[in-house]
Design an enzyme around this catalytic site. Structure first.
Site, PDB file in Angstrom:
ATOM      1  N   LYS A   1      14.282  22.839  46.615  1.00  0.00           N
ATOM      2  CA  LYS A   1      15.647  24.091  46.254  1.00  0.00           C
ATOM      3  C   LYS A   1      15.986  24.087  44.915  1.00  0.00           C
ATOM      4  O   LYS A   1      16.098  22.989  44.159  1.00  0.00           O
ATOM      5  CB  LYS A   1      16.903  23.415  47.092  1.00  0.00           C
ATOM      6  CG  LYS A   1      17.744  24.399  47.480  1.00  0.00           C
ATOM      7  CD  LYS A   1      17.494  25.122  48.704  1.00  0.00           C
ATOM      8  CE  LYS A   1      18.570  25.593  49.447  1.00  0.00           C
ATOM      9  NZ  LYS A   1      18.258  26.601  50.640  1.00  0.00           N
TER      10      LYS A   1
ATOM     11  N   PHE B   1      46.413  29.961  45.822  1.00  0.00           N
ATOM     12  CA  PHE B   1      46.317  31.299  46.286  1.00  0.00           C
ATOM     13  C   PHE B   1      46.962  31.239  47.714  1.00  0.00           C
ATOM     14  O   PHE B   1      46.219  30.842  48.557  1.00  0.00           O
ATOM     15  CB  PHE B   1      44.899  32.055  46.065  1.00  0.00           C
ATOM     16  CG  PHE B   1      44.926  33.359  46.433  1.00  0.00           C
ATOM     17  CD1 PHE B   1      45.801  34.393  45.795  1.00  0.00           C
ATOM     18  CD2 PHE B   1      43.770  33.680  47.440  1.00  0.00           C
ATOM     19  CE1 PHE B   1      45.595  35.704  45.848  1.00  0.00           C
ATOM     20  CE2 PHE B   1      43.741  35.211  47.630  1.00  0.00           C
ATOM     21  CZ  PHE B   1      44.668  35.968  47.056  1.00  0.00           C
TER      22      PHE B   1
ATOM     23  N   HIS C   1      33.684  31.410  41.716  1.00  0.00           N
ATOM     24  CA  HIS C   1      34.148  30.507  42.748  1.00  0.00           C
ATOM     25  C   HIS C   1      33.484  29.359  42.486  1.00  0.00           C
ATOM     26  O   HIS C   1      32.661  28.827  42.337  1.00  0.00           O
ATOM     27  CB  HIS C   1      34.024  30.889  44.093  1.00  0.00           C
ATOM     28  CG  HIS C   1      34.715  32.456  44.143  1.00  0.00           C
ATOM     29  ND1 HIS C   1      35.813  32.755  44.269  1.00  0.00           N
ATOM     30  CD2 HIS C   1      34.113  33.621  44.372  1.00  0.00           C
ATOM     31  CE1 HIS C   1      36.398  33.695  44.433  1.00  0.00           C
ATOM     32  NE2 HIS C   1      35.051  34.535  44.681  1.00  0.00           N
TER      33      HIS C   1
ATOM     34  N   ARG D   1      43.544  24.582  43.704  1.00  0.00           N
ATOM     35  CA  ARG D   1      42.108  24.814  43.617  1.00  0.00           C
ATOM     36  C   ARG D   1      41.967  24.988  42.067  1.00  0.00           C
ATOM     37  O   ARG D   1      42.486  25.057  41.110  1.00  0.00           O
ATOM     38  CB  ARG D   1      41.990  26.440  44.342  1.00  0.00           C
ATOM     39  CG  ARG D   1      42.667  27.583  43.501  1.00  0.00           C
ATOM     40  CD  ARG D   1      42.252  28.886  44.067  1.00  0.00           C
ATOM     41  NE  ARG D   1      42.952  29.807  43.327  1.00  0.00           N
ATOM     42  CZ  ARG D   1      42.539  31.343  43.278  1.00  0.00           C
ATOM     43  NH1 ARG D   1      41.835  31.496  44.235  1.00  0.00           N
ATOM     44  NH2 ARG D   1      43.139  32.075  42.411  1.00  0.00           N
TER      45      ARG D   1
ATOM     46  N   GLN E   1      45.379  37.616  39.410  1.00  0.00           N
ATOM     47  CA  GLN E   1      46.100  38.807  38.815  1.00  0.00           C
ATOM     48  C   GLN E   1      47.328  38.434  38.152  1.00  0.00           C
ATOM     49  O   GLN E   1      47.722  38.938  36.889  1.00  0.00           O
ATOM     50  CB  GLN E   1      46.473  39.796  40.172  1.00  0.00           C
ATOM     51  CG  GLN E   1      45.412  40.222  40.594  1.00  0.00           C
ATOM     52  CD  GLN E   1      44.849  39.508  41.770  1.00  0.00           C
ATOM     53  OE1 GLN E   1      44.731  38.373  41.776  1.00  0.00           O
ATOM     54  NE2 GLN E   1      44.020  40.206  42.774  1.00  0.00           N
TER      55      GLN E   1
ATOM     56  N   THR F   1      14.717  22.647  52.969  1.00  0.00           N
ATOM     57  CA  THR F   1      15.520  22.917  51.751  1.00  0.00           C
ATOM     58  C   THR F   1      16.997  22.883  51.776  1.00  0.00           C
ATOM     59  O   THR F   1      17.727  22.442  50.713  1.00  0.00           O
ATOM     60  CB  THR F   1      15.081  24.120  50.967  1.00  0.00           C
ATOM     61  OG1 THR F   1      15.413  25.231  51.944  1.00  0.00           O
ATOM     62  CG2 THR F   1      13.279  24.407  50.875  1.00  0.00           C
ATOM     63  N   ASP F   2      17.513  23.153  52.898  1.00  0.00           N
ATOM     64  CA  ASP F   2      18.975  22.996  52.937  1.00  0.00           C
ATOM     65  C   ASP F   2      19.301  21.663  52.928  1.00  0.00           C
ATOM     66  O   ASP F   2      20.506  21.329  52.282  1.00  0.00           O
ATOM     67  CB  ASP F   2      19.340  23.439  54.313  1.00  0.00           C
ATOM     68  CG  ASP F   2      20.890  23.626  54.760  1.00  0.00           C
ATOM     69  OD1 ASP F   2      21.569  24.540  53.703  1.00  0.00           O
ATOM     70  OD2 ASP F   2      21.640  22.890  55.234  1.00  0.00           O
TER      71      ASP F   2
ATOM     72  N   ASN G   1      36.349  36.348  39.148  1.00  0.00           N
ATOM     73  CA  ASN G   1      36.712  34.832  39.648  1.00  0.00           C
ATOM     74  C   ASN G   1      35.508  34.252  40.109  1.00  0.00           C
ATOM     75  O   ASN G   1      34.648  34.504  40.918  1.00  0.00           O
ATOM     76  CB  ASN G   1      37.644  34.904  40.924  1.00  0.00           C
ATOM     77  CG  ASN G   1      38.346  33.778  41.613  1.00  0.00           C
ATOM     78  OD1 ASN G   1      38.051  32.580  41.002  1.00  0.00           O
ATOM     79  ND2 ASN G   1      39.127  33.940  42.569  1.00  0.00           N
TER      80      ASN G   1
END
Length: 301
Positions: free
Chosen positions: A29, A178, A266, A195, A238, A80-81, A264
């Site tokens: 991976k 958020f 993440h 977050r 924002q 691969t996961d 953004n």
């Protein structure tokens, strides 16, 4: 070595003459992006000193996997996961004090867990985050800032000067949430009051005249933007964008308007529950696409 399986004769690949042989194979991976917030173990507080690290990891395995290529027999394959999940799982229990030690820990995990793996190659690259303005939880990849400038002169008119920068990476590991946003048929995102807020900021500001002290003004604008980013609880990208832009106008009287774009970037909490690990807001999956795009222009009244 592996459990026996019942194979469906109708689904087997028909035997054909092969012109070559399998000389080499490897798989794994690539670009597994992981971030981690290192935080003190005492009770959380606004002033606790965080450390923020972000890595991109390539995993490549070699070993007894020939049958998967030549016979369609997957019993030896470490998915691969699973390789991806291993990076997150090791990150939970590793300090990630440097890329070398983390790469060694991941490689050792594969070699100790799978006897049929003969070679494991782990390549790690790091995005270096530096503390922003001595904040305990705000960071910037300051080396990523790319200054820009555009000058337009039309005959008979005064020069129009626009300055800015592109792709300045900034992040805060707390003081961001958020919540209370629009509900609907396809909403899946839960409210959160804690977050990571990370963005690759680009800015353009328009001068009201061409006789400004451009070097001094650039320093004032950038300093104001970064200071405002650190000094408040962000209820959304924002809101933070708007506050940063207002701070830039307050800091520099020569600027007539400023446009900020703040994608953004993440950092999503990695789900480690399937492996019996509790993720205490430490290990995150870094995603570039898709990303939220937020932009606004604030003009002086």
């Amino acid at each position: 070595m592996y459990p026996s399986v019942t194979r469906n004769k109708l689904s087997e690949t028909p035997e054909v003459a092969m012109a070559g042989y399998l000389k080499h194979q490897c798989y794994g991976k690539h670009n597994v992006r992981v971030s981690k917030v290192r935080r003190p173990r005492q009770a959380a507080s606004k002033e606790e000193q965080h450390e923020f690290v972000e890595l991109s990891v390539n995993v490549e395995l070699e070993g007894d996997f020939d049958a998967a290529y030549t016979d369609g027999d997957n019993r030896s394959i470490v998915a691969t996961d699973t390789c991806k999940n291993t990076v997150y799982g090791v990150a939970k229990n590793h300090s990630i004090d440097c890329p070398e030690s983390f790469a060694l820990a991941v490689a050792q995990h594969f070699m100790e867990s799978y006897a049929h793996v003969s070679r494991c190659r782990i390549a790690v690259s790091e995005r270096v985050w530096k503390r922003l303005l001595d904040s305990p939880h705000c960071f910037s990849a300051l080396d990523s800032l790319k200054p820009t400038a555009v000058v337009i002169i039309e005959r008979g008119s005064a020069p129009q000067v626009t300055a800015g920068f592109e792709q300045l990476m900034i992040a805060k590991t707390t003081e961001s949430g958020f919540s209370d946003f629009q509900s609907g048929e396809f909403r899946s995102l839960a409210d959160t009051e804690d977050r990571i807020l990370a963005s690759e900021v680009s800015a353009d500001w328009v001068y009201s005249n061409a006789k400004a002290d451009f070097s001094k003004d650039r320093q004032s604008v950038v300093s104001a933007l970064l200071t405002r980013f650190t000094d408040h609880f962000s209820r959304s990208v924002q809101e933070t964008l708007y506050l940063m832009a207002q701070a830039a106008l307050d800091a520099c009287a020569d600027v007539q308007s400023i446009t900020l774009s703040m994608p953004n970037k993440h950092h999503l909490l990695a789900d480690l529950s399937a492996f019996g690990l509790e993720n205490e807001n430490e290990v995150f999956c870094v995603t570039d696409e898709p990303f939220g795009y937020i932009e606004a222009t604030i003009e002086r009244e």
